[in-house]
Design a protein around this motif. Structure first.
Motif, PDB file in Angstrom:
ATOM      1  N   ALA A 128       0.855  -1.186   0.000  1.00  0.00           N
ATOM      2  CA  ALA A 128       0.000   0.000   0.000  1.00  0.00           C
ATOM      3  C   ALA A 128       0.891   1.237   0.000  1.00  0.00           C
ATOM      4  CB  ALA A 128      -0.893  -0.020   1.238  1.00  0.00           C
ATOM      5  N   ARG A 129       0.250   2.390   0.117  1.00  0.00           N
ATOM      6  CA  ARG A 129       0.999   3.636   0.158  1.00  0.00           C
ATOM      7  C   ARG A 129       1.946   3.658   1.355  1.00  0.00           C
ATOM      8  NH1 ARG A 129      -2.757   8.047   1.019  1.00  0.00           N
ATOM      9  NH2 ARG A 129      -1.632   8.670   2.840  1.00  0.00           N
ATOM     10  N   ASP A 130       3.087   4.314   1.233  1.00  0.00           N
ATOM     11  CA  ASP A 130       4.095   4.454   2.273  1.00  0.00           C
ATOM     12  C   ASP A 130       4.715   3.123   2.697  1.00  0.00           C
ATOM     13  OD1 ASP A 130       3.722   7.205   2.347  1.00  0.00           O
ATOM     14  OD2 ASP A 130       2.125   7.032   3.839  1.00  0.00           O
ATOM     15  N   GLY A 131       4.705   2.134   1.825  1.00  0.00           N
ATOM     16  CA  GLY A 131       5.373   0.875   2.108  1.00  0.00           C
ATOM     17  C   GLY A 131       4.623  -0.071   3.020  1.00  0.00           C
ATOM     18  N   GLU A 132       3.382   0.279   3.408  1.00  0.00           N
ATOM     19  CA  GLU A 132       2.624  -0.608   4.289  1.00  0.00           C
ATOM     20  C   GLU A 132       2.183  -1.840   3.512  1.00  0.00           C
ATOM     21  OE1 GLU A 132      -1.084  -0.590   7.423  1.00  0.00           O
ATOM     22  OE2 GLU A 132      -0.542   1.243   6.382  1.00  0.00           O
ATOM     23  N   ILE A 133       2.244  -2.979   4.141  1.00  0.00           N
ATOM     24  CA  ILE A 133       1.867  -4.243   3.529  1.00  0.00           C
ATOM     25  C   ILE A 133       0.369  -4.438   3.731  1.00  0.00           C
ATOM     26  CG2 ILE A 133       2.307  -6.724   3.505  1.00  0.00           C
ATOM     27  CD1 ILE A 133       4.728  -4.991   2.731  1.00  0.00           C
ATOM     28  N   GLU A 134      -0.364  -4.651   2.650  1.00  0.00           N
ATOM     29  CA  GLU A 134      -1.828  -4.775   2.730  1.00  0.00           C
ATOM     30  C   GLU A 134      -2.263  -6.083   3.378  1.00  0.00           C
ATOM     31  OE1 GLU A 134      -3.166  -4.289  -1.241  1.00  0.00           O
ATOM     32  OE2 GLU A 134      -3.153  -2.111  -1.140  1.00  0.00           O
ATOM     33  N   ASP A 135      -1.783  -7.197   2.864  1.00  0.00           N
ATOM     34  CA  ASP A 135      -2.178  -8.480   3.448  1.00  0.00           C
ATOM     35  C   ASP A 135      -1.072  -8.945   4.376  1.00  0.00           C
ATOM     36  OD1 ASP A 135      -0.274  -9.019   1.569  1.00  0.00           O
ATOM     37  OD2 ASP A 135      -1.527 -10.310   0.341  1.00  0.00           O
ATOM     38  N   ASN A 136      -1.320 -10.010   5.086  1.00  0.00           N
ATOM     39  CA  ASN A 136      -0.381 -10.487   6.092  1.00  0.00           C
ATOM     40  C   ASN A 136       0.655 -11.415   5.455  1.00  0.00           C
ATOM     41  OD1 ASN A 136       0.771 -10.691   8.555  1.00  0.00           O
ATOM     42  ND2 ASN A 136      -0.857 -11.894   9.475  1.00  0.00           N
ATOM     43  N   GLN A 137       1.299 -10.957   4.368  1.00  0.00           N
ATOM     44  CA  GLN A 137       2.292 -11.786   3.701  1.00  0.00           C
ATOM     45  C   GLN A 137       3.619 -11.806   4.446  1.00  0.00           C
ATOM     46  OE1 GLN A 137       2.636 -10.046  -0.129  1.00  0.00           O
ATOM     47  NE2 GLN A 137       3.826  -8.304   0.564  1.00  0.00           N
ATOM     48  N   GLY A 138       3.843 -10.851   5.325  1.00  0.00           N
ATOM     49  CA  GLY A 138       5.041 -10.821   6.132  1.00  0.00           C
ATOM     50  C   GLY A 138       6.135  -9.963   5.523  1.00  0.00           C
ATOM     51  N   VAL A 139       7.040  -9.535   6.388  1.00  0.00           N
ATOM     52  CA  VAL A 139       8.186  -8.718   6.010  1.00  0.00           C
ATOM     53  C   VAL A 139       9.396  -9.340   6.685  1.00  0.00           C
ATOM     54  CG1 VAL A 139       9.227  -6.417   6.205  1.00  0.00           C
ATOM     55  CG2 VAL A 139       6.787  -6.637   5.911  1.00  0.00           C
ATOM     56  N   ARG A 140      10.549  -9.265   6.035  1.00  0.00           N
ATOM     57  CA  ARG A 140      11.777  -9.765   6.650  1.00  0.00           C
ATOM     58  C   ARG A 140      11.980  -9.089   7.999  1.00  0.00           C
ATOM     59  NH1 ARG A 140      16.431 -11.906   3.642  1.00  0.00           N
ATOM     60  NH2 ARG A 140      17.623 -10.897   5.297  1.00  0.00           N
ATOM     61  N   LEU A 141      12.421  -9.867   8.976  1.00  0.00           N
ATOM     62  CA  LEU A 141      12.602  -9.358  10.332  1.00  0.00           C
ATOM     63  C   LEU A 141      13.598  -8.205  10.372  1.00  0.00           C
ATOM     64  CD1 LEU A 141      12.130  -9.510  13.359  1.00  0.00           C
ATOM     65  CD2 LEU A 141      13.852 -11.318  13.462  1.00  0.00           C
ATOM     66  N   ASP A 142      14.729  -8.332   9.703  1.00  0.00           N
ATOM     67  CA  ASP A 142      15.719  -7.254   9.746  1.00  0.00           C
ATOM     68  C   ASP A 142      15.176  -5.970   9.132  1.00  0.00           C
ATOM     69  OD1 ASP A 142      15.780  -8.287   7.161  1.00  0.00           O
ATOM     70  OD2 ASP A 142      17.966  -8.333   7.027  1.00  0.00           O
ATOM     71  N   LYS A 143      14.389  -6.091   8.081  1.00  0.00           N
ATOM     72  CA  LYS A 143      13.801  -4.924   7.433  1.00  0.00           C
ATOM     73  C   LYS A 143      12.757  -4.272   8.340  1.00  0.00           C
ATOM     74  CE  LYS A 143      13.067  -4.236   2.796  1.00  0.00           C
ATOM     75  NZ  LYS A 143      12.455  -4.498   1.489  1.00  0.00           N
ATOM     76  N   ARG A 162      10.140 -14.206   8.362  1.00  0.00           N
ATOM     77  CA  ARG A 162       9.025 -13.304   8.076  1.00  0.00           C
ATOM     78  C   ARG A 162       8.306 -12.943   9.367  1.00  0.00           C
ATOM     79  NH1 ARG A 162       9.104 -10.901   3.132  1.00  0.00           N
ATOM     80  NH2 ARG A 162       9.992 -12.349   1.648  1.00  0.00           N
ATOM     81  N   VAL A 163       8.057 -11.669   9.553  1.00  0.00           N
ATOM     82  CA  VAL A 163       7.303 -11.173  10.698  1.00  0.00           C
ATOM     83  C   VAL A 163       5.868 -10.983  10.244  1.00  0.00           C
ATOM     84  CG1 VAL A 163       7.065  -9.266  12.318  1.00  0.00           C
ATOM     85  CG2 VAL A 163       9.316  -9.970  11.589  1.00  0.00           C
ATOM     86  N   SER A 164       4.917 -11.398  11.066  1.00  0.00           N
ATOM     87  CA  SER A 164       3.497 -11.253  10.765  1.00  0.00           C
ATOM     88  C   SER A 164       2.825 -10.450  11.871  1.00  0.00           C
ATOM     89  CB  SER A 164       2.830 -12.625  10.665  1.00  0.00           C
ATOM     90  OG  SER A 164       3.456 -13.406   9.681  1.00  0.00           O
ATOM     91  N   VAL A 165       1.684  -9.890  11.565  1.00  0.00           N
ATOM     92  CA  VAL A 165       0.913  -9.166  12.575  1.00  0.00           C
ATOM     93  C   VAL A 165       0.530 -10.148  13.671  1.00  0.00           C
ATOM     94  CG1 VAL A 165      -1.253  -7.941  13.013  1.00  0.00           C
ATOM     95  CG2 VAL A 165       0.053  -7.476  10.933  1.00  0.00           C
ATOM     96  N   GLY A 166       0.734  -9.738  14.918  1.00  0.00           N
ATOM     97  CA  GLY A 166       0.413 -10.575  16.059  1.00  0.00           C
ATOM     98  C   GLY A 166       1.612 -11.304  16.639  1.00  0.00           C
ATOM     99  N   ASP A 167       2.755 -11.298  15.950  1.00  0.00           N
ATOM    100  CA  ASP A 167       3.952 -11.947  16.481  1.00  0.00           C
ATOM    101  C   ASP A 167       4.442 -11.212  17.722  1.00  0.00           C
ATOM    102  OD1 ASP A 167       4.005 -13.885  14.549  1.00  0.00           O
ATOM    103  OD2 ASP A 167       5.583 -12.948  13.352  1.00  0.00           O
ATOM    104  N   SER A 168       4.975 -11.984  18.664  1.00  0.00           N
ATOM    105  CA  SER A 168       5.563 -11.421  19.873  1.00  0.00           C
ATOM    106  C   SER A 168       7.079 -11.410  19.709  1.00  0.00           C
ATOM    107  CB  SER A 168       5.154 -12.271  21.074  1.00  0.00           C
ATOM    108  OG  SER A 168       5.837 -11.837  22.224  1.00  0.00           O
ATOM    109  N   LEU A 169       7.706 -10.253  19.897  1.00  0.00           N
ATOM    110  CA  LEU A 169       9.144 -10.107  19.733  1.00  0.00           C
ATOM    111  C   LEU A 169       9.778  -9.667  21.037  1.00  0.00           C
ATOM    112  CD1 LEU A 169       8.161  -9.864  16.714  1.00  0.00           C
ATOM    113  CD2 LEU A 169      10.097  -8.385  16.370  1.00  0.00           C
TER     114      LEU A 169
END
Length: 136
Positions: free
Chosen positions: A5-20, A55-62
């Motif tokens: 999405a706009r500003d680099g936000e991820i629309e679906d819960n596909q995940g983003v690399r943890l370091d990123k 991959r980090v997903s919404v709801g993960d505990s870090l």
């Protein structure tokens, strides 16, 4: 970029690399510092040691040990680009226990600095300190 999405936000819960994600959430100044911290074992996802490509997903505990202290957070949003500090603050929520422990440690560090001398000891003071240490 598909799924972004706009500003680099991820629309679906596909995940983003943890370091990123750690870099985008402003826990580390550079992505390579985030990568090095993960490899050094300072970042855990759901109490398991993570890898930078995980991959980090919404709801993960870090659990993150950084130069600013130890954070226990829950991922609220995913983003792949670094934005302002205001945006970064909305990416996660920190537990109250974590915040209290971090603030307590910061207070102890602040109090430790108060007891430190204002200047380096001169020659006379160094000799006195050396005599005191040798006497013990």
């Amino acid at each position: 970029m598909a799924g972004a999405a706009r500003d680099g936000e991820i629309e679906d819960n596909q995940g983003v690399r943890l370091d990123k994600w750690l870099w985008a959430a402003r826990f580390y100044k550079t992505r390579s510092l985030a990568h090095d911290a993960i490899v050094a074992g300072r970042v855990f996802i759901d109490n398991l040691q993570a890898k930078p490509s995980r991959r980090v997903s919404v709801g993960d505990s870090l659990r993150i040990r950084s130069p600013r202290g130890e954070f226990v957070i829950r991922v609220e949003r995913l983003i792949s680009q670094r934005g302002s500090a205001a945006i970064a603050a909305t990416l996660y929520s920190e537990s109250e226990e974590s915040r209290a422990a971090r603030e307590g440690a910061a207070e102890l560090r602040r109090l430790a600095r108060v007891d430190a001398p204002d200047e380096k000891p001169n020659t006379q003071n160094r000799r006195l300190l050396r005599r005191l240490k040798e006497g013990l």
